[in-house]
Design a protein around this motif. Structure first.
Motif, PDB file in Angstrom:
ATOM      1  N   VAL A  83     -24.855 -26.660 -12.887  1.00 29.43           N
ATOM      2  CA  VAL A  83     -23.671 -26.564 -12.045  1.00 29.43           C
ATOM      3  C   VAL A  83     -23.184 -28.005 -11.676  1.00 29.43           C
ATOM      4  N   GLU A  84     -21.952 -28.201 -10.946  1.00 31.35           N
ATOM      5  CA  GLU A  84     -21.608 -29.652 -10.652  1.00 31.35           C
ATOM      6  C   GLU A  84     -22.178 -30.051  -9.292  1.00 31.35           C
ATOM      7  N   SER A  85     -22.577 -29.184  -8.182  1.00 33.31           N
ATOM      8  CA  SER A  85     -22.946 -29.646  -7.176  1.00 33.31           C
ATOM      9  C   SER A  85     -24.350 -29.627  -6.751  1.00 33.31           C
ATOM     10  N   GLY A  86     -24.591 -30.500  -5.698  1.00 37.80           N
ATOM     11  CA  GLY A  86     -26.041 -30.427  -5.213  1.00 37.80           C
ATOM     12  C   GLY A  86     -26.891 -31.618  -5.883  1.00 37.80           C
ATOM     13  N   ASP A 105     -22.580 -33.386 -21.374  1.00 35.19           N
ATOM     14  CA  ASP A 105     -21.845 -32.241 -21.591  1.00 35.19           C
ATOM     15  C   ASP A 105     -21.066 -31.746 -20.278  1.00 35.19           C
ATOM     16  N   ARG A 106     -21.636 -31.014 -19.364  1.00 33.44           N
ATOM     17  CA  ARG A 106     -20.926 -30.702 -18.007  1.00 33.44           C
ATOM     18  C   ARG A 106     -21.030 -32.071 -17.279  1.00 33.44           C
ATOM     19  N   ASP A 123     -13.576 -32.310 -22.765  1.00 34.26           N
ATOM     20  CA  ASP A 123     -12.422 -32.177 -21.564  1.00 34.26           C
ATOM     21  C   ASP A 123     -12.215 -30.786 -21.494  1.00 34.26           C
ATOM     22  N   PHE A 124     -12.912 -29.835 -20.690  1.00 36.27           N
ATOM     23  CA  PHE A 124     -12.863 -28.546 -20.750  1.00 36.27           C
ATOM     24  C   PHE A 124     -11.337 -28.326 -20.049  1.00 36.27           C
ATOM     25  N   GLY A 156     -19.445 -22.428 -10.828  1.00 32.88           N
ATOM     26  CA  GLY A 156     -19.750 -23.843 -10.570  1.00 32.88           C
ATOM     27  C   GLY A 156     -19.881 -24.786 -11.483  1.00 32.88           C
ATOM     28  N   SER A 157     -20.027 -24.483 -12.810  1.00 33.16           N
ATOM     29  CA  SER A 157     -20.066 -25.154 -13.827  1.00 33.16           C
ATOM     30  C   SER A 157     -18.801 -25.904 -14.271  1.00 33.16           C
ATOM     31  N   THR A 158     -18.634 -27.020 -14.706  1.00 34.54           N
ATOM     32  CA  THR A 158     -17.473 -27.575 -15.115  1.00 34.54           C
ATOM     33  C   THR A 158     -16.735 -26.918 -16.117  1.00 34.54           C
ATOM     34  N   PRO A 159     -17.405 -26.557 -17.057  1.00 34.03           N
ATOM     35  CA  PRO A 159     -16.441 -25.845 -18.127  1.00 34.03           C
ATOM     36  C   PRO A 159     -15.901 -24.648 -17.488  1.00 34.03           C
ATOM     37  N   SER A 160     -16.746 -23.786 -16.636  1.00 32.36           N
ATOM     38  CA  SER A 160     -16.042 -22.553 -16.245  1.00 32.36           C
ATOM     39  C   SER A 160     -14.805 -22.766 -15.257  1.00 32.36           C
ATOM     40  N   ILE A 161     -15.014 -23.952 -14.347  1.00 34.23           N
ATOM     41  CA  ILE A 161     -13.866 -24.255 -13.321  1.00 34.23           C
ATOM     42  C   ILE A 161     -12.672 -24.963 -14.091  1.00 34.23           C
ATOM     43  N   GLN A 162     -13.116 -25.769 -14.987  1.00 32.80           N
ATOM     44  CA  GLN A 162     -11.729 -26.445 -15.751  1.00 32.80           C
ATOM     45  C   GLN A 162     -11.330 -25.587 -16.716  1.00 32.80           C
ATOM     46  N   ARG A 163     -11.985 -24.603 -17.553  1.00 34.25           N
ATOM     47  CA  ARG A 163     -11.240 -23.958 -18.581  1.00 34.25           C
ATOM     48  C   ARG A 163     -10.375 -23.163 -17.769  1.00 34.25           C
ATOM     49  N   GLY A 164     -10.757 -22.399 -16.625  1.00 28.28           N
ATOM     50  CA  GLY A 164      -9.771 -21.499 -15.887  1.00 28.28           C
ATOM     51  C   GLY A 164      -8.766 -22.146 -15.408  1.00 28.28           C
ATOM     52  N   GLU A 165      -8.802 -23.520 -14.914  1.00 25.52           N
ATOM     53  CA  GLU A 165      -7.770 -24.145 -14.314  1.00 25.52           C
ATOM     54  C   GLU A 165      -6.774 -24.521 -15.405  1.00 25.52           C
ATOM     55  N   GLY A 166      -7.386 -24.907 -16.551  1.00 29.01           N
ATOM     56  CA  GLY A 166      -6.485 -25.535 -17.625  1.00 29.01           C
ATOM     57  C   GLY A 166      -5.552 -24.311 -18.161  1.00 29.01           C
ATOM     58  N   PHE A 167      -6.378 -23.209 -18.167  1.00 26.38           N
ATOM     59  CA  PHE A 167      -5.645 -22.045 -18.859  1.00 26.38           C
ATOM     60  C   PHE A 167      -4.504 -21.344 -17.907  1.00 26.38           C
ATOM     61  N   ARG A 168      -4.920 -21.478 -16.480  1.00 27.30           N
ATOM     62  CA  ARG A 168      -3.777 -21.161 -15.351  1.00 27.30           C
ATOM     63  C   ARG A 168      -2.758 -22.195 -15.411  1.00 27.30           C
ATOM     64  N   SER A 169      -2.955 -23.309 -15.745  1.00 26.74           N
ATOM     65  CA  SER A 169      -1.851 -24.197 -15.533  1.00 26.74           C
ATOM     66  C   SER A 169      -0.716 -23.994 -16.566  1.00 26.74           C
ATOM     67  N   ILE A 170      -1.130 -23.146 -17.631  1.00 32.66           N
ATOM     68  CA  ILE A 170       0.116 -22.767 -18.517  1.00 32.66           C
ATOM     69  C   ILE A 170       0.592 -21.391 -18.345  1.00 32.66           C
ATOM     70  N   LEU A 171      -0.412 -20.300 -17.722  1.00 38.55           N
ATOM     71  CA  LEU A 171       0.377 -19.087 -17.471  1.00 38.55           C
ATOM     72  C   LEU A 171       0.132 -18.662 -16.055  1.00 38.55           C
ATOM     73  N   GLY A 172      -0.406 -19.265 -15.266  1.00 36.77           N
ATOM     74  CA  GLY A 172      -0.492 -19.083 -13.868  1.00 36.77           C
ATOM     75  C   GLY A 172       0.629 -18.506 -13.071  1.00 36.77           C
ATOM     76  N   GLU A 173       1.725 -19.370 -13.336  1.00 35.73           N
ATOM     77  CA  GLU A 173       2.878 -19.434 -12.407  1.00 35.73           C
ATOM     78  C   GLU A 173       3.720 -18.028 -13.025  1.00 35.73           C
ATOM     79  N   LYS A 174       3.681 -17.728 -14.213  1.00 37.20           N
ATOM     80  CA  LYS A 174       4.852 -16.901 -14.642  1.00 37.20           C
ATOM     81  C   LYS A 174       4.890 -15.736 -14.115  1.00 37.20           C
ATOM     82  N   ASN A 175       5.857 -15.354 -13.733  1.00 41.89           N
ATOM     83  CA  ASN A 175       6.129 -13.793 -12.839  1.00 41.89           C
ATOM     84  C   ASN A 175       5.621 -12.566 -13.609  1.00 41.89           C
ATOM     85  N   HIS A 176       5.799 -12.599 -15.054  1.00 40.06           N
ATOM     86  CA  HIS A 176       5.298 -11.447 -15.730  1.00 40.06           C
ATOM     87  C   HIS A 176       3.841 -11.410 -16.193  1.00 40.06           C
ATOM     88  N   ILE A 177       3.150 -12.293 -15.798  1.00 40.83           N
ATOM     89  CA  ILE A 177       1.805 -12.655 -16.228  1.00 40.83           C
ATOM     90  C   ILE A 177       0.921 -12.208 -15.002  1.00 40.83           C
TER      91      ILE A 177
END
Ligand code: GZL
Ligand code: ZN
Length: 309
Positions: A83-86, A105-106, A123-124, A156-177
């Protein structure tokens, strides 16, 4: 010079081999095993002595491993952080012991980035963006609300945090998603199956049409749960995963997964090169990123030919 080298004063410098202590986070996936193998092979090829300890997903065990490397006075410490913290205190201990640290890796999230020499890893965020763009293209003309389920990796791991953020940067704001269901499943097949089973205990009209799995193992588990619910993975539910193991590319070719975003585990050569440069006193870039791709059904069989894991 010849006479001098023949004389008693000239002592062959003992080629003391460099010793690297590596704290690997676990054995949870084919990606992780390939990562370990790549680092072991690269150490052998470089004549570097590798001391590797497996933390089995425990950050506390990673701290213990780093302390043992400090006691052993290794030349360089490498860490794949679960995980990233600590990490601030243990990296301070390594710094006080005068042992350089390379993150693999992370990433670690520390106040003072001088606590490590460099981070070598994917680059996750970009991997998440690739997955999002694939889904966006795939659903371009599908009417109505699209429900997306997400199997996240270790919290809390880098791949999980960033894959989720990257995915939402494309699909997050759309109103039909609609991100209808999203939960961690620790990058394992077992948890992927369990959590996906839970996602499917909804009335038909609330069922997800898309699954974003943060790694192949969770996608394999989800496929089993989807089939057990009488549904067709890759058809009733569009599935995107990350890593690109041989098994994932085969599943892609079989049509049960629709796209696999590559995450390159073969970091061994870059790590050993960085170790040699650190020992030689050279400065390194703070970040080194391997090249990565996205595979679809069309490219699966070609890629299969030279897949290393
Ligand atoms: C990514 C790596 C992730 C893989 C998973 O670089 O940290 O951890 O995507 C593994 O398979 O568990
Ligand atoms: Zn390739």
């Amino acid at each position: 010079i010849e006479e001098w080298m023949q004389s008693a004063e000239y002592v062959t410098p003992l080629k003391k081999s460099i010793v690297v202590g590596f704290s690997q986070l676990g054995t949870e996936s084919a990606w992780r095993m390939a990562n370990t193998t790549s680092i072991q092979d690269a150490a052998k090829e470089s004549g570097i002595t590798l001391v590797i300890k497996n933390a089995e997903q425990s950050q506390t065990k990673q701290f213990e491993a780093v302390r043992s490397f400090i006691r052993q006075k290794v030349d360089v410490i490498a860490i794949a952080p679960v995980v990233e913290s600590g990490w601030d205190d243990i990296l301070q201990e390594a710094k006080r012991a005068g042992i350089p640290v390379i993150i693999v890796d992370r990433s670690v999230d520390v106040e003072d980035s001088a606590l490590f020499v460099t981070t070598i890893g994917s680059d996750f965020y970009e991997e998440g963006v690739k997955a999002g763009k694939y889904i966006q293209d795939r659903l371009r003309n599908v009417p109505g609300t699209i429900r997306i389920a997400e199997l996240q990796g270790t919290s809390g791991s880098t791949p999980s945090i960033q894959r989720g953020e990257g995915f939402r940067s494309i699909l997050g704001e759309k109103n039909h998603i609609l991100f209808s269901q999203s939960a961690p499943a620790d990058f394992t097949e077992h948890k992927g199956r369990q959590v996906m089973h839970g996602f499917l205990q909804v009335p038909e009209e609330e069922r997800p049409q898309v699954l974003f799995a943060h790694n192949d193992e969770m996608a394999f588990g989800a496929i089993q749960a989807i089939q057990r619910a009488g549904l067709k993975p890759g058809e009733d539910i569009i599935i995107v995963s990350v890593d690109g193991s041989r098994k994932a590319l085969q599943t892609l070719a079989d049509g049960q997964i629709n796209a696999v975003v590559e995450c390159n585990p073969l970091l061994g050569p870059q790590l050993m090169q960085a170790v040699k440069e650190v020992i030689a006193g050279r400065t390194l870039p703070k970040r080194m990123v391997p090249r990565e791709d996205i595979f679809t059904r069309e490219s699966a069989s070609r890629e299969m030919l030279h897949r290393r894991f």
